[in-house]
Design a protein around this motif. Structure first.
Motif, short mmCIF file in Angstrom:
data_model
loop_
_atom_site.label_atom_id
_atom_site.label_comp_id
_atom_site.label_asym_id
_atom_site.label_seq_id
_atom_site.Cartn_x
_atom_site.Cartn_y
_atom_site.Cartn_z
N PRO A 204 -0.82 17.78 12.31
CA PRO A 204 -1.35 18.71 12.03
C PRO A 204 -0.63 19.80 10.93
CG PRO A 204 -1.74 18.37 14.68
CD PRO A 204 -0.37 17.72 13.97
N ILE A 205 -1.39 20.16 10.05
CA ILE A 205 -0.65 20.96 9.04
C ILE A 205 -1.41 22.12 9.76
CG2 ILE A 205 -0.77 22.14 6.89
CD1 ILE A 205 0.76 18.93 7.62
N GLU A 206 -0.69 23.00 9.91
CA GLU A 206 -0.76 24.95 10.67
C GLU A 206 -1.23 25.45 9.40
OE1 GLU A 206 2.47 26.44 12.23
OE2 GLU A 206 2.40 24.51 13.97
N ARG A 207 -0.23 25.40 7.81
CA ARG A 207 -0.79 25.70 6.48
C ARG A 207 -1.02 25.16 5.53
NH1 ARG A 207 3.09 31.24 4.60
NH2 ARG A 207 4.41 29.03 3.95
N PRO A 208 -1.95 25.41 4.98
CA PRO A 208 -2.05 24.09 3.58
C PRO A 208 -2.33 25.00 3.39
CG PRO A 208 -4.37 25.40 4.86
CD PRO A 208 -3.34 25.84 5.36
N PHE A 209 -1.79 23.63 1.89
CA PHE A 209 -1.48 23.99 0.27
C PHE A 209 -2.40 25.51 -0.17
CE2 PHE A 209 -1.52 23.06 -4.52
CZ PHE A 209 -0.39 24.07 -4.15
N ASP A 210 -2.10 26.38 -0.97
CA ASP A 210 -3.04 27.41 -1.53
C ASP A 210 -3.33 27.45 -2.65
OD1 ASP A 210 -4.12 28.86 -2.67
OD2 ASP A 210 -3.25 31.38 -1.58
N LEU A 211 -4.21 26.43 -3.25
CA LEU A 211 -4.21 25.73 -4.06
C LEU A 211 -4.86 27.00 -5.72
CD1 LEU A 211 -4.69 23.09 -5.72
CD2 LEU A 211 -7.40 23.28 -6.01
N MET A 212 -4.86 27.62 -5.53
CA MET A 212 -5.36 29.05 -6.11
C MET A 212 -4.43 29.44 -6.70
SD MET A 212 -8.54 28.84 -7.36
CE MET A 212 -9.78 27.66 -7.53
N ALA A 213 -3.18 30.00 -5.93
CA ALA A 213 -2.17 30.56 -5.95
C ALA A 213 -1.82 30.06 -6.96
CB ALA A 213 -2.06 30.99 -4.94
N SER B 24 0.81 -1.30 0.21
CA SER B 24 -0.40 -0.36 -0.31
C SER B 24 0.10 1.20 0.06
CB SER B 24 -1.38 -0.37 1.42
OG SER B 24 -1.95 -1.18 1.06
N GLU B 25 0.33 2.08 -0.48
CA GLU B 25 1.12 3.24 -1.03
C GLU B 25 -0.42 4.25 -0.66
OE1 GLU B 25 3.84 5.10 -3.20
OE2 GLU B 25 2.11 6.45 -4.13
N VAL B 26 -0.53 5.46 0.55
CA VAL B 26 -1.45 6.18 1.22
C VAL B 26 -0.63 7.52 0.72
CG1 VAL B 26 -3.09 6.30 3.15
CG2 VAL B 26 -2.43 4.63 2.41
N ALA B 27 -1.40 8.38 1.26
CA ALA B 27 -0.86 10.01 1.03
C ALA B 27 -2.25 10.53 1.43
CB ALA B 27 -0.01 10.95 -0.32
N ARG B 28 -1.67 11.99 2.33
CA ARG B 28 -3.20 12.90 2.52
C ARG B 28 -2.27 14.23 2.29
NH1 ARG B 28 -5.97 13.75 8.33
NH2 ARG B 28 -7.85 15.32 7.69
N VAL B 29 -3.13 15.68 1.45
CA VAL B 29 -2.10 16.71 0.89
C VAL B 29 -3.75 17.39 2.45
CG1 VAL B 29 -1.47 17.93 0.14
CG2 VAL B 29 -1.30 16.10 -0.44
N GLU B 30 -3.24 18.20 2.81
CA GLU B 30 -4.51 19.68 3.25
C GLU B 30 -3.89 20.47 2.13
OE1 GLU B 30 -6.28 19.10 5.63
OE2 GLU B 30 -5.75 17.54 6.10
N LEU B 31 -5.38 21.38 1.93
CA LEU B 31 -4.94 22.22 1.09
C LEU B 31 -5.82 23.49 0.90
CD1 LEU B 31 -7.39 22.11 -2.13
CD2 LEU B 31 -5.51 19.89 -2.65
N GLU B 32 -6.42 24.29 1.09
CA GLU B 32 -7.44 26.02 0.51
C GLU B 32 -7.58 26.18 -0.66
OE1 GLU B 32 -6.46 30.06 1.21
OE2 GLU B 32 -6.53 29.15 3.49
N GLU B 33 -9.16 26.22 -0.65
CA GLU B 33 -9.50 25.64 -1.90
C GLU B 33 -11.01 27.14 -2.40
OE1 GLU B 33 -12.19 24.89 -5.91
OE2 GLU B 33 -12.40 24.15 -3.24
N LEU B 34 -10.79 28.08 -2.64
CA LEU B 34 -11.78 28.73 -2.58
C LEU B 34 -12.14 29.14 -1.28
CD1 LEU B 34 -14.16 27.59 -5.34
CD2 LEU B 34 -12.18 29.39 -5.39
#
Length: 478
Positions: free
Chosen positions: A237-246, A60-70
C-alpha cells in the motif's frame, strides 16, 4: 474560478493508465516488478510479463499510481498489451486507462501482412488507418531494437516506433548517453527522443546486458515518474500519494484584484532551472525572451497581429479524434445554438450554449472528447474547450485550443495561484480571438503555454510546464 482544466490529462502525461489491479495483487514469479516513485517518494508499482495463450504471445505492461487531486485520493492505472502470432507477427495492440471511473484508450489491429493498422479510439466513432512503416517497432520489442547501441557500437539509431501515447507511428531517436555506473558495470543507459509539435519528449532507460529493463524515467503530469526494478513488497500500500495539484499550480507573487483582469497585465516569468520560459506569441499575448527571463504582456490586443495561413485553416477546421466537428449530433447542436451573422456573434452564442449545456459533474482527470462531453454534459474546462472548438468548426470557423494557466484567488486549498486551464481561440475574420466557456470570458490572467488542435499531446510543452514555471513579478501596464 470554478472550472480549472486538466493538464493532467491521460495523453499529456506520457503514461498510460490501466484497468486492472484495483486491489492488492499476488506477486507472480514470472513477472518483472517495478517500484514507482516521484521526487523520491514511492507512489505506485508496475509489472511487465509475457504469456502464451491460445497459441498467441501476449506482452503486457501494467502500472498503477496513487495520487491526490483536489483533496481526494485517486488511482491512475495504465495498461499496454501487444498480441502476436506464434510466428511473431503483430496482431493487435491495446492501450487502456482508468482514472477513477473514467476509461480511455485505443485499439490498433494489423492486417495479415502487417503493412497497415486500423486504430479505434475509445469514446469516438470510426477508425483511423495507418500504413505501417518498414521495420515498425512496437512497445514489446523496443528493448531488442535498442541493442545495436551497445552490441554494435552505434552512437545513436533512428526507429519507427508505435508510441502508445500517440496512437500512431512516430520517429524515435535513441542514443547511448553514459558509461555504466561503477556500482552496476553491466547497465546500459539510453535516452530516447521524440519530436513533438512544440517540443520534444524524452525518456531515460537502463537495461542490463540481457535486455531487461532495470530503470525508467518518464514524463508524468509535469513531473518525472521513475521505475526501478523491484524484488519484494512491490505492490505494498502507498502511504503518501502523489500531490497532483502541487505540480500543476504556479504561485502568484501577489493577489490579483478583479479590477486588473481586463489588463493589460505584464508578467516576468522564469523557470526553476534558470532557462527562459518559451510561451507562444499570439495576438493577445506578447512574448519577449532574454537569457533567463520571459516578459509576457496580455490583453485583447497586446500581441502582434496573426494571419490565418492555409495550413492553419485546414488544421483548425478539420475534425480529429477529440474534436469531432463532423459528428451528426455536434453539427445539429451547432446549427441550433450557433446562429449569427458574424463569427464573433456565432462564437458568443456557442459559448453561452456550452455553459448552459454542461450541467453534469466536474471531473478534473481524464480527457473526454467533444462528442462524449456533449453526451454526458460533464467534465472540466478541457471538455468545455474541445466541445466549443468542435461546435465552432462545425459552423466553419477555424478554432484552436489554448492550454495554460488562469488566476484563482483560491484553488484546491491554495490561495492566489495560477491553475491549469484550457480555452478556445477562434478566427473571427481578422484575428484569433479567445473564448472561454469554462469561466465565461477571456481576461488578462490567461497565460497560454501551448496551442493546438485539441489533441491532448499538443499540451506537452516542457519549456512552459507549470511544475518548472515561476512568476517573479506581475502588474498592470498603464
Amino acid at each position: 474560478m470554478t472550472d480549472p482544466p486538466s493538464l493532467r490529462k491521460l495523453l499529456l502525461s506520457g503514461c498510460w493508465l490501466v484497468s486492472a489491479f484495483c486491489t492488492h495483487t499476488t506477486l507472480a514469479a514470472d513477472r518483472q516488478w517495478y517500484r514507482l516513485s516521484i521526487d523520491g517518494d514511492r507512489v505506485g508499482y508496475a509489472w511487465r510479463d509475457r504469456v502464451l495463450e491460445s497459441g498467441e504471445y501476449i506482452d503486457s505492461e501494467v502500472a498503477r499510481v496513487e495520487l491526490e487531486e483536489l483533496r481526494k485520493r485517486q488511482t491512475v492505472e495504465m495498461r499496454t498489451k501487444v498480441t502476436r502470432t506464434a510466428g511473431g507477427l503483430a496482431k493487435e495492440i491495446h492501450v487502456e486507462s482508468l482514472i477513477g471511473t473514467e476509461r480511455n484508450g485505443w485499439d490498433g489491429r494489423f492486417d495479415a501482412d502487417g503493412h497497415a493498422m486500423n486504430v479505434s479510439v475509445a469514446t469516438t466513432s470510426g477508425a483511423q488507418a495507418y500504413l505501417t512503416p518498414p521495420g515498425l517497432i512496437l512497445p514489446d520489442t523496443l528493448h531488442a531494437a535498442l541493442k545495436p547501441l551497445w552490441f554494435d557500437g552505434h552512437p545513436n539509431i533512428e526507429l519507427a516506433y508505435l508510441e502508445p501515447t500517440a496512437a500512431k507511428p512516430v520517429q524515435l531517436r535513441a542514443e547511448l548517453i553514459a558509461s555504466p555506473p561503477r556500482s552496476e558495470p553491466q547497465i546500459i543507459q539510453i535516452r530516447t527522443t521524440e519530436a513533438l509539435i512544440h517540443s520534444v519528449r524524452q525518456e531515460i532507460l537502463w537495461f542490463d546486458v540481457q535486455g531487461n529493463l532495470r530503470h525508467l524515467e518518464r514524463p508524468f503530469f509535469g513531473s518525472t515518474l521513475i521505475w526501478d526494478a523491484c524484488l519484494r513488497d512491490c505492490d505494498a500500500p502507498i502511504e503518501r500519494p502523489f500531490d497532483l495539484m502541487a505540480k500543476l499550480v504556479v504561485q502568484s507573487p501577489y493577489r490579483v484584484p478583479k479590477s486588473a483582469f481586463p489588463g493589460p497585465i505584464r508578467y516576468v516569468l522564469s523557470r526553476v532551472d534558470g532557462t527562459p520560459a518559451r510561451l507562444p506569441a499570439t495576438g493577445e499575448q506578447s512574448v519577449v525572451t532574454d537569457d533567463a527571463r520571459t516578459i509576457v504582456t496580455i490583453c485583447n490586443t497586446c500581441g502582434l497581429p496573426e494571419e490565418l495561413t492555409e495550413s492553419d485553416r485546414k488544421r483548425y477546421l478539420q475534425p480529429n479524434a477529440w474534436v469531432q466537428s463532423d459528428a451528426a449530433d455536434i453539427r445539429q447542436f451547432a446549427r441550433r445554438h450557433g446562429a449569427g451573422r458574424t463569427p464573433l456573434e456565432i462564437m458568443s452564442r456557442l459559448v453561452d450554449a456550452v455553459r448552459f449545456h454542461m450541467t453534469g459533474p466536474v471531473d478534473y482527470l481524464g480527457y473526454a472528447s467533444a462528442a462524449e462531453a456533449l453526451r454526458t454534459r460533464s467534465g472540466d474546462c478541457t471538455e468545455y474547450a474541445v466541445l466549443l472548438a468542435a461546435l465552432a468548426r462545425a459552423r466553419n470557423i477555424p478554432a484552436r485550443v489554448a492550454y495554460g494557466l488562469v488566476y484563482a484567488d483560491r484553488f484546491s486549498g491554495k490561495k492566489d495561484v495560477f491553475s491549469p486551464h484550457a480555452w478556445v481561440q477562434a478566427w473571427t475574420g481578422t484575428r484569433w480571438e479567445s473564448f472561454d466557456a469554462g469561466i465565461g470570458e477571456f481576461d488578462a490572467t490567461h497565460l497560454a503555454l501551448s496551442i493546438g488542435s485539441g489533441d491532448p499531446r499538443d499540451v506537452e510543452n516542457p519549456a512552459g510546464a507549470p511544475a518548472k514555471l515561476r512568476i517573479e513579478k506581475l502588474g498592470l501596464v498603464k
